[in-house]
Design a protein around this motif. Structure first.
Motif, PDB file in Angstrom:
ATOM      1  N   PHE A   7       0.825  -1.216   0.000  1.00 29.52           N
ATOM      2  CA  PHE A   7       0.000   0.000   0.000  1.00 29.52           C
ATOM      3  C   PHE A   7       0.859   1.266   0.000  1.00 29.52           C
ATOM      4  O   PHE A   7       0.455   2.307  -0.487  1.00 29.52           O
ATOM      5  CB  PHE A   7      -0.920   0.009   1.223  1.00 29.52           C
ATOM      6  CG  PHE A   7      -1.977  -1.054   1.164  1.00 29.52           C
ATOM      7  CD1 PHE A   7      -3.219  -0.795   0.595  1.00 29.52           C
ATOM      8  CD2 PHE A   7      -1.737  -2.326   1.664  1.00 29.52           C
ATOM      9  CE1 PHE A   7      -4.197  -1.782   0.530  1.00 29.52           C
ATOM     10  CE2 PHE A   7      -2.709  -3.312   1.610  1.00 29.52           C
ATOM     11  CZ  PHE A   7      -3.943  -3.045   1.038  1.00 29.52           C
ATOM     12  N   SER A  17      -0.009  -1.747   5.588  1.00 31.01           N
ATOM     13  CA  SER A  17      -0.504  -3.098   5.906  1.00 31.01           C
ATOM     14  C   SER A  17       0.510  -3.882   6.739  1.00 31.01           C
ATOM     15  O   SER A  17       1.676  -4.018   6.344  1.00 31.01           O
ATOM     16  CB  SER A  17      -0.759  -3.882   4.616  1.00 31.01           C
ATOM     17  OG  SER A  17      -0.793  -5.278   4.882  1.00 31.01           O
ATOM     18  N   PRO A  18       0.065  -4.454   7.859  1.00 37.10           N
ATOM     19  CA  PRO A  18       0.964  -5.277   8.682  1.00 37.10           C
ATOM     20  C   PRO A  18       1.514  -6.482   7.920  1.00 37.10           C
ATOM     21  O   PRO A  18       2.614  -6.950   8.200  1.00 37.10           O
ATOM     22  CB  PRO A  18       0.066  -5.772   9.828  1.00 37.10           C
ATOM     23  CG  PRO A  18      -1.159  -4.928   9.801  1.00 37.10           C
ATOM     24  CD  PRO A  18      -1.290  -4.363   8.419  1.00 37.10           C
ATOM     25  N   PHE A  19       0.758  -6.965   6.917  1.00 33.70           N
ATOM     26  CA  PHE A  19       1.209  -8.137   6.168  1.00 33.70           C
ATOM     27  C   PHE A  19       2.290  -7.759   5.159  1.00 33.70           C
ATOM     28  O   PHE A  19       3.181  -8.557   4.866  1.00 33.70           O
ATOM     29  CB  PHE A  19       0.016  -8.806   5.465  1.00 33.70           C
ATOM     30  CG  PHE A  19      -0.972  -9.396   6.439  1.00 33.70           C
ATOM     31  CD1 PHE A  19      -0.747 -10.637   7.009  1.00 33.70           C
ATOM     32  CD2 PHE A  19      -2.110  -8.705   6.809  1.00 33.70           C
ATOM     33  CE1 PHE A  19      -1.646 -11.182   7.920  1.00 33.70           C
ATOM     34  CE2 PHE A  19      -3.014  -9.235   7.715  1.00 33.70           C
ATOM     35  CZ  PHE A  19      -2.786 -10.480   8.280  1.00 33.70           C
ATOM     36  N   VAL A  41      -5.452  -3.423  -4.948  1.00 28.54           N
ATOM     37  CA  VAL A  41      -6.131  -4.645  -4.488  1.00 28.54           C
ATOM     38  C   VAL A  41      -7.054  -5.222  -5.570  1.00 28.54           C
ATOM     39  O   VAL A  41      -7.215  -6.435  -5.659  1.00 28.54           O
ATOM     40  CB  VAL A  41      -6.942  -4.451  -3.179  1.00 28.54           C
ATOM     41  CG1 VAL A  41      -6.055  -4.443  -1.967  1.00 28.54           C
ATOM     42  CG2 VAL A  41      -7.814  -3.235  -3.224  1.00 28.54           C
ATOM     43  N   GLY A  47      -7.130 -10.445  -4.607  1.00 30.08           N
ATOM     44  CA  GLY A  47      -7.849  -9.282  -4.087  1.00 30.08           C
ATOM     45  C   GLY A  47      -7.270  -8.726  -2.801  1.00 30.08           C
ATOM     46  O   GLY A  47      -7.914  -7.916  -2.126  1.00 30.08           O
ATOM     47  N   LYS A  48      -6.066  -9.172  -2.432  1.00 38.27           N
ATOM     48  CA  LYS A  48      -5.425  -8.653  -1.212  1.00 38.27           C
ATOM     49  C   LYS A  48      -3.952  -8.378  -1.481  1.00 38.27           C
ATOM     50  O   LYS A  48      -3.337  -8.981  -2.362  1.00 38.27           O
ATOM     51  CB  LYS A  48      -5.538  -9.688  -0.088  1.00 38.27           C
ATOM     52  CG  LYS A  48      -6.973  -9.844   0.414  1.00 38.27           C
ATOM     53  CD  LYS A  48      -7.012 -10.365   1.830  1.00 38.27           C
ATOM     54  CE  LYS A  48      -8.417 -10.656   2.277  1.00 38.27           C
ATOM     55  NZ  LYS A  48      -9.061  -9.565   2.977  1.00 38.27           N
ATOM     56  N   LEU A  49      -3.395  -7.475  -0.703  1.00 40.49           N
ATOM     57  CA  LEU A  49      -1.953  -7.207  -0.716  1.00 40.49           C
ATOM     58  C   LEU A  49      -1.400  -7.708   0.613  1.00 40.49           C
ATOM     59  O   LEU A  49      -2.126  -7.668   1.607  1.00 40.49           O
ATOM     60  CB  LEU A  49      -1.692  -5.707  -0.874  1.00 40.49           C
ATOM     61  CG  LEU A  49      -2.235  -5.051  -2.159  1.00 40.49           C
ATOM     62  CD1 LEU A  49      -1.981  -3.551  -2.115  1.00 40.49           C
ATOM     63  CD2 LEU A  49      -1.606  -5.674  -3.396  1.00 40.49           C
ATOM     64  N   PRO A  50      -0.175  -8.209   0.650  1.00 39.66           N
ATOM     65  CA  PRO A  50       0.847  -8.145  -0.396  1.00 39.66           C
ATOM     66  C   PRO A  50       0.794  -9.312  -1.376  1.00 39.66           C
ATOM     67  O   PRO A  50       0.269 -10.366  -1.098  1.00 39.66           O
ATOM     68  CB  PRO A  50       2.135  -8.263   0.435  1.00 39.66           C
ATOM     69  CG  PRO A  50       1.772  -9.180   1.549  1.00 39.66           C
ATOM     70  CD  PRO A  50       0.346  -8.824   1.885  1.00 39.66           C
ATOM     71  N   ASP A  61       0.099 -13.734  -0.771  1.00 39.77           N
ATOM     72  CA  ASP A  61      -0.089 -14.095   0.639  1.00 39.77           C
ATOM     73  C   ASP A  61       1.283 -14.230   1.318  1.00 39.77           C
ATOM     74  O   ASP A  61       2.165 -14.935   0.841  1.00 39.77           O
ATOM     75  CB  ASP A  61      -0.875 -15.420   0.799  1.00 39.77           C
ATOM     76  CG  ASP A  61      -1.410 -15.562   2.218  1.00 39.77           C
ATOM     77  OD1 ASP A  61      -2.645 -15.456   2.409  1.00 39.77           O
ATOM     78  OD2 ASP A  61      -0.603 -15.756   3.135  1.00 39.77           O
ATOM     79  N   SER A  62       1.402 -13.549   2.458  1.00 35.31           N
ATOM     80  CA  SER A  62       2.701 -13.512   3.150  1.00 35.31           C
ATOM     81  C   SER A  62       3.209 -14.913   3.497  1.00 35.31           C
ATOM     82  O   SER A  62       4.406 -15.163   3.508  1.00 35.31           O
ATOM     83  CB  SER A  62       2.599 -12.648   4.404  1.00 35.31           C
ATOM     84  OG  SER A  62       1.665 -13.182   5.319  1.00 35.31           O
ATOM     85  N   TYR A 101      -4.950  -8.826  14.534  1.00 39.86           N
ATOM     86  CA  TYR A 101      -5.067  -8.019  13.303  1.00 39.86           C
ATOM     87  C   TYR A 101      -6.428  -7.327  13.206  1.00 39.86           C
ATOM     88  O   TYR A 101      -6.523  -6.169  12.810  1.00 39.86           O
ATOM     89  CB  TYR A 101      -4.856  -8.926  12.077  1.00 39.86           C
ATOM     90  CG  TYR A 101      -5.260  -8.295  10.769  1.00 39.86           C
ATOM     91  CD1 TYR A 101      -4.555  -7.210  10.243  1.00 39.86           C
ATOM     92  CD2 TYR A 101      -6.356  -8.770  10.038  1.00 39.86           C
ATOM     93  CE1 TYR A 101      -4.931  -6.619   9.044  1.00 39.86           C
ATOM     94  CE2 TYR A 101      -6.737  -8.187   8.840  1.00 39.86           C
ATOM     95  CZ  TYR A 101      -6.024  -7.117   8.347  1.00 39.86           C
ATOM     96  OH  TYR A 101      -6.393  -6.524   7.158  1.00 39.86           O
ATOM     97  N   GLN A 145     -16.200  -6.398   7.167  1.00 33.23           N
ATOM     98  CA  GLN A 145     -15.218  -7.496   7.310  1.00 33.23           C
ATOM     99  C   GLN A 145     -14.950  -7.793   8.790  1.00 33.23           C
ATOM    100  O   GLN A 145     -14.844  -8.951   9.192  1.00 33.23           O
ATOM    101  CB  GLN A 145     -13.884  -7.126   6.653  1.00 33.23           C
ATOM    102  CG  GLN A 145     -13.906  -7.133   5.138  1.00 33.23           C
ATOM    103  CD  GLN A 145     -12.547  -6.773   4.540  1.00 33.23           C
ATOM    104  OE1 GLN A 145     -11.580  -6.521   5.244  1.00 33.23           O
ATOM    105  NE2 GLN A 145     -12.472  -6.742   3.232  1.00 33.23           N
TER     106      GLN A 145
END
Ligand SMILES: N[C@@H](CCC(=O)N[C@@H](CS)C(=O)NCC(=O)O)C(=O)O
Length: 232
Positions: A7, A17-19, A41, A47-50, A61-62, A101, A145
């Motif tokens: 991000f 983002s923590p991830f 995203v 549909g998600k980062l990272p 996905d981390s 989280y 969410q």
């Protein structure tokens, strides 16, 4: 070359983002160079980062990014851990990523003051005319969410209590060690640093942050990783 899609560096954190922060730290722990690019995203594989692109290979996905690092570069984050330690590390990772989280998301997006003062910066790069609508829609979606997870169904006091229990557990597990599993960092430290740095971020007020700040070993742990790997 590895490109990390995230991000961006918001609120004085390596990434909003923590991830994404976790992935950056995993790469640093493995001694791998990377470049950063702002991701979208809507175009991310799930549909998600990272996600990363490593010479044309995309990994999302981390957790799978960690697997990729280990497989391709032969760096074993947890090579010195026994089976019991691996099990503890796994449980702690899931506690921070699937429970704590959501407290971070909740305090950023569902608290009015935090949202107006800080979180809405996330959307500052959007076209000015659309920004108010995007802010409203994004906020509603994120709140949904948090509710869908279940964390958001509790009252304020209960949510804080649940998160503070996680923070206390981290502090108790850490004790007088430098890192969670001993004197050298392992993969779980990347997961925990991602979430803990977000939680302790001064941009967001919360009783959870205040409780974490009252645990000197946890604050020192966060500062140590920050200094060693992010140079601040
Ligand atoms: N399990 C994923 C979680 C990634 C994640 O939840 N990313 C969030 C930001 S912190 C995201 O991209 N959210 C966008 C959305 O849900 O629309 C990982 O470990 O990488």
């Amino acid at each position: 070359m590895i490109t990390v899609y995230g991000f961006g560096a918001y609120f004085g954190l390596p990434d909003g983002s923590p991830f994404v922060t976790k992935v950056m730290l995993l790469l640093k722990l493995a001694g791998l160079e990377y470049r950063f690019e702002r991701g979208d995203v809507r175009k991310a594989p799930n549909g998600k980062l990272p996600f990363i692109d490593d010479d044309g290979v995309r990994v999302t996905d981390s957790e799978f990014i960690r697997d990729h690092i280990e497989r391709k570069y032969g760096f074993q984050f947890d090579k010195d851990l026994n089976k019991r330690q691996l099990a503890v590390a796994r449980a702690v990772q899931l506690m921070v990523e699937n429970h704590l989280y959501w407290a971070v998301v909740d305090l950023r997006w569902c608290n009015d003051e935090n949202f107006v003062r800080s979180t809405s910066q996330f959307l500052a790069h959007m076209p000015a005319l659309l920004r108010p609508v995007i802010k409203r829609v994004a906020r509603r979606q994120v709140a949904a969410q948090v509710r869908a997870h279940g964390f958001g169904r509790h009252g304020q006091v209960e949510r804080e209590m649940l998160a503070i229990r996680d923070v206390q557990a981290l502090s108790d597990l850490l004790g007088t060690r430098l890192y969670l599993m001993g004197e050298t960092p392992t993969a779980v430290d990347a997961a925990v640093y991602g979430q803990l740095s977000a939680l302790l971020c001064p941009a967001f007020e919360s009783p959870i942050r205040a409780a974490a700040e009252g645990l000197p070993n946890l604050v020192a742990y966060k500062d140590l990783i920050q200094e060693n790997y992010f140079g601040a």
